[in-house]
Design an enzyme around this catalytic site. Structure first.
Site, PDB file in Angstrom:
ATOM      1  N   ASP A 450       1.151  -1.143  -0.112  1.00  0.00           N
ATOM      2  CA  ASP A 450       0.116   0.006  -0.051  1.00  0.00           C
ATOM      3  C   ASP A 450       0.932   1.196   0.025  1.00  0.00           C
ATOM      4  O   ASP A 450       2.021   1.102   0.386  1.00  0.00           O
ATOM      5  CB  ASP A 450      -0.933  -0.057   1.280  1.00  0.00           C
ATOM      6  N   ASP A 513     -10.764   1.966  -2.960  1.00  0.00           N
ATOM      7  CA  ASP A 513     -11.392   1.524  -1.534  1.00  0.00           C
ATOM      8  C   ASP A 513     -13.044   1.470  -1.740  1.00  0.00           C
ATOM      9  O   ASP A 513     -13.611   1.361  -0.566  1.00  0.00           O
ATOM     10  CB  ASP A 513     -11.062   2.543  -0.738  1.00  0.00           C
TER      11      ASP A 513
HETATM   12  C1  GLA Z   1      -5.773   1.856   2.493  1.00  0.00           C
HETATM   13  C2  GLA Z   1      -6.106   0.831   1.635  1.00  0.00           C
HETATM   14  C3  GLA Z   1      -6.953  -0.055   2.233  1.00  0.00           C
HETATM   15  C4  GLA Z   1      -6.706  -0.406   3.591  1.00  0.00           C
HETATM   16  C5  GLA Z   1      -6.089   0.473   4.384  1.00  0.00           C
HETATM   17  C6  GLA Z   1      -5.287   0.343   5.623  1.00  0.00           C
HETATM   18  O1  GLA Z   1      -6.572   2.730   2.561  1.00  0.00           O
HETATM   19  O2  GLA Z   1      -6.581   1.209   0.249  1.00  0.00           O
HETATM   20  O3  GLA Z   1      -7.742  -1.065   1.508  1.00  0.00           O
HETATM   21  O4  GLA Z   1      -5.686  -1.452   3.363  1.00  0.00           O
HETATM   22  O5  GLA Z   1      -5.237   1.580   3.686  1.00  0.00           O
HETATM   23  O6  GLA Z   1      -4.690   1.346   6.241  1.00  0.00           O
END
Ligand code: GLA
Length: 693
Positions: A450, A513
């Site tokens: 990420d 997300d």
């Molecule tokens: C980002 C990712 C999510 C999750 C969060 C965790 O927003 O896109 O899927 O993994 O971080 O902090």
């Protein structure tokens, strides 16, 4: 042979299965574009036009169709290369030195060799022809053979010429939670610029261009190019005063300066490009086929369970084990532990950088959970955000100089974190070692990588925008050599790293997300124009959806997520018996249709109804699927007619609908179409079909 030459006229013709691309070298040594479009077999047909100045105010360069315009002389349109030599000369004047053809199993490549007339500065234009896919890859390398630094201020990977005005330009716009919002705009006089300056994100625009001449899914001219780059890019579309449209794409020259040292060669990111004379569908399918065969690793992607939306930072061993058992019951094949397992990570403001297992959450270490997951015969995956550090983390206390920052300024935080300067060797080593240790010490099959904020305060180095991304590519490439079975998911606050630069090095995209099943239809539709379905992660999550607040029936949520690589992100411990039963059945069905979804041909079908149906078809050999969605029934009982595509006209097909079996000819299904009526809101259906022997 896909590359043909007319030696006498210095003209090159690149032929794919059904398109051609021609250019040549004129008597001044300029590389000039001649043609891009439907296939023209014979190179002998092409001539190099003689240029005559329109007027003294329209210098000849303005009407010259250059393949790779450089900065200098009487050139005023967008250029691809701007370089400054050590003596202060700020223009490039190149001469043609020759060409080379390279033949590999995968492609034929033409390299056009250019060199500055005064300085030992080489520019090589590369054209790889993937004839069977109707695609090419253009790129450029620059080489400094002088004894002093050459400053490269701009480097776009190529220019394309489309001999029309009034084209349609399409791309996506968006932001976090709303990636891949497709837009189309008319090109008129002046420029359209899409770009990214954040270093880390493609939430806002995506590094590709599509230019079409009023094309539909199945008809019309479409010209496209997708840049293989995850960092700062810019794409410029320019309708000129002289009846054509130019397209360029490459590294963003904003805050960019590459110091090309003596002896150094720099390879600019490639552009995967092509022409379709039969609309967007052919464009998408060519790219999908190519990605499946030559970019993505083989094998079907597992059904994943990810605990992020269920537990957020409040992870602990026992709870995760319970989730894993439930995930197994539903049919998941991969259990992914998301954020919160390491350091003092209880929220966004701490932990990043301290990649040790949090003992209070995992008193018996990570392996307790991993062995439970393995005992359930599931794969295990884990979340990391290796490029970042929190100010409170030990890593930052020990290495405050490892972040991008300005000494006399307060360092910017975003999501409570700093960005590590990945262009430093010691930082690269740290990140590599951290991940290598993690993968060596634990039985891990999947890494979700990420990156949750943009880069800022980048010191004096104006090349970090490129080298930061390159470091990620290099680290993951190295890791994969040592841990070849580990799958990597590219995530950057959702779909912030969806591009052909990262694909292939990574195996999956976390598309967004935004897991709202209705919003996802738009995101997935736009995504499918350029990127392969197999790399599109899509989860079923709880309702009301955390972002949209919308409540959508489970069936619709599953169908929407089953259009890509299925994942489940619900708090499954709260599932009712009915939820479990639906989930089991949907996951079972997904596994059955997975080869068709992940590796089939994808069709965005036309909706003929006044009700807004979303209709998609997948086809693999003699098997196929139709996904139909009706988010909202607006116009009474109005059904739709699903005109299918890609079928064999004379073959008979059996379709398995919710109301029983239907038997029709391919000709009927493609021309008359299948009558379908869904009712109510958030209605959806999945129809499986087979071609009879
Ligand atoms: C980002 C990712 C999510 C999750 C969060 C965790 O927003 O896109 O899927 O993994 O971080 O902090």
């Amino acid at each position: 042979m896909s590359i043909a030459m007319n030696q006498k006229k210095d003209i090159f013709l690149l032929n794919t299965r059904s398109s051609s691309y021609a250019f040549g070298i004129d008597d001044q040594g300029l590389v000039r574009h001649l043609y891009w479009g439907e296939k023209i077999e014979s190179v002998e047909d092409f001539e190099m036009p003689v240029l005559t100045e329109v007027s003294t105010n329209d210098p000849v360069f303005e009407i010259t169709r250059e393949e790779f315009p450089v900065y200098g002389s009487l050139r005023y349109k967008e250029h691809c290369l701007k370089a400054a030599f050590a003596d202060g000369i700020r223009e490039v004047v190149y001469q043609y030195c020759g060409y080379e053809v390279i033949q590999t199993e995968m492609y034929e490549e033409l390299i056009i060799q250019l060199k500055d007339t005064c300085y030992d500065f080489a520019i090589n234009l590369h054209y790889k022809v993937y004839a069977d896919y109707d695609l090419m890859e253009r790129s450029v390398t620059v080489e400094n053979r002088t004894s002093e630094v050459i400053q490269i201020e701009k480097l776009h990977s190529g220019q394309f010429h489309i001999p029309y005005e009034g084209l349609n330009f399409s791309n996506v716009h968006g932001h976090w939670g709303a990636e891949q919002q497709r837009f189309v705009q008319k090109v008129s006089y002046g420029k359209i610029v899409i770009e990214n300056r954040r270093g880390i994100s493609t939430h806002n625009h995506n590094p590709y261009f599509i230019l079409d001449k009023d094309a539909t899914q199945t008809s019309g001219d479409v010209y496209f190019g997708a840049l293989k780059m995850s960092g700062n890019f810019s794409g410029v579309i320019e309708q000129t005063q002289y009846g054509e449209t130019l397209a360029q794409i490459g590294l963003n020259s904003h805050d960019f300066m590459l110091e090309l040292k003596p002896g150094e060669t720099f390879e600019a990111p490639g552009i995967l490009c092509g022409y379709s004379g039969s609309g967007f569908e052919t464009m998408s399918q060519n790219l999908h086929h190519f990605a499946l065969k030559h970019i993505l690793r083989e094998g079907f992607r597992p059904v994943l369970y990810n605990s992020w939306e269920a537990t957020e930072f409040k992870v602990n061993s026992q709870e995760q084990i319970k989730l894993a058992k439930k995930a197994k019951e539903i049919g998941a094949e991969l259990f992914v532990l998301d954020d919160g397992w390491f350091g003092e990570r209880h929220g966004i403001d701490n932990g990043l950088g301290d990649w040790y297992v949090n003992e209070s959450k995992f008193p018996n270490g990570l392996d307790e959970l991993i062995s439970e997951v393995k005992a359930l015969d599931m794969m295990f995956g884990i979340w990391v955000e290796p490029e970042m550090v929190n100010p409170k983390a030990q890593l930052y206390q020990e290495h405050p100089d490892w972040i991008y920052h300005f000494e006399t300024r307060t360092s910017d935080t975003s999501r409570g974190q700093y960005v590590l300067n990945l262009t430093k060797k010691e930082v690269q080593n740290f990140v590599y070692k951290m991940l290598d240790d993690l993968l060596t010490e634990h039985d891990i099959d999947y890494i979700k990588w990420d990156a949750n904020r943009p880069i800022s305060q980048t010191c004096l180095q104006k090349d970090i925008w490129y080298y930061h991304i390159k470091a990620i590519y290099d680290i993951v490439t190295e890791l994969k050599k040592k841990h070849p079975n580990v799958l990597f998911e590219a995530c950057a606050s959702g779909g912030g790293r969806t591009d052909y630069g990262i694909l292939g090095i990574f195996d999956d995209f976390w598309t967004s997300d935004n897991t709202d099943a209705y919003d996802r239809l738009y995101i997935q539709d736009a995504y499918s124009y350029i990127y392969p379905i197999k790399a599109m992660r899509a989860w079923v999550t709880d309702c009301p959806n955390f972002l949209s607040g919308r409540v959508i029936p489970m069936k619709f949520r599953y169908h929407s997520a089953m259009m890509g690589t299925l994942g489940i992100g619900c708090n499954i411990l709260k599932f009712t018996e009915e939820d479990v039963a639906i989930s089991k059945e949907m996951v079972r069905q997904y596994k059955e249709i997975r080869p068709i979804v992940q590796e089939g041909d994808f069709y965005r079908l036309e909706n003929s109804s006044a009700n807004q149906y979303f209709l998609y078809e997948y086809l693999k050999d003699d098997q196929g699927l139709i996904f139909a969605f009706l988010p909202q029934s607006k116009v009474g009982h109005r059904g739709t007619r699903v005109r299918m595509r890609g079928l064999e006209a004379d073959a008979m097909y059996t379709l398995l609908t919710e109301n029983g079996e239907i038997r029709k000819s391919g000709r009927y299904l493609m021309n008359h179409g299948l009558d379908l009526r869904l009712a109510g809101d958030y209605a959806s259906t999945l129809i499986q079909f087979t071609r009879e022997k």
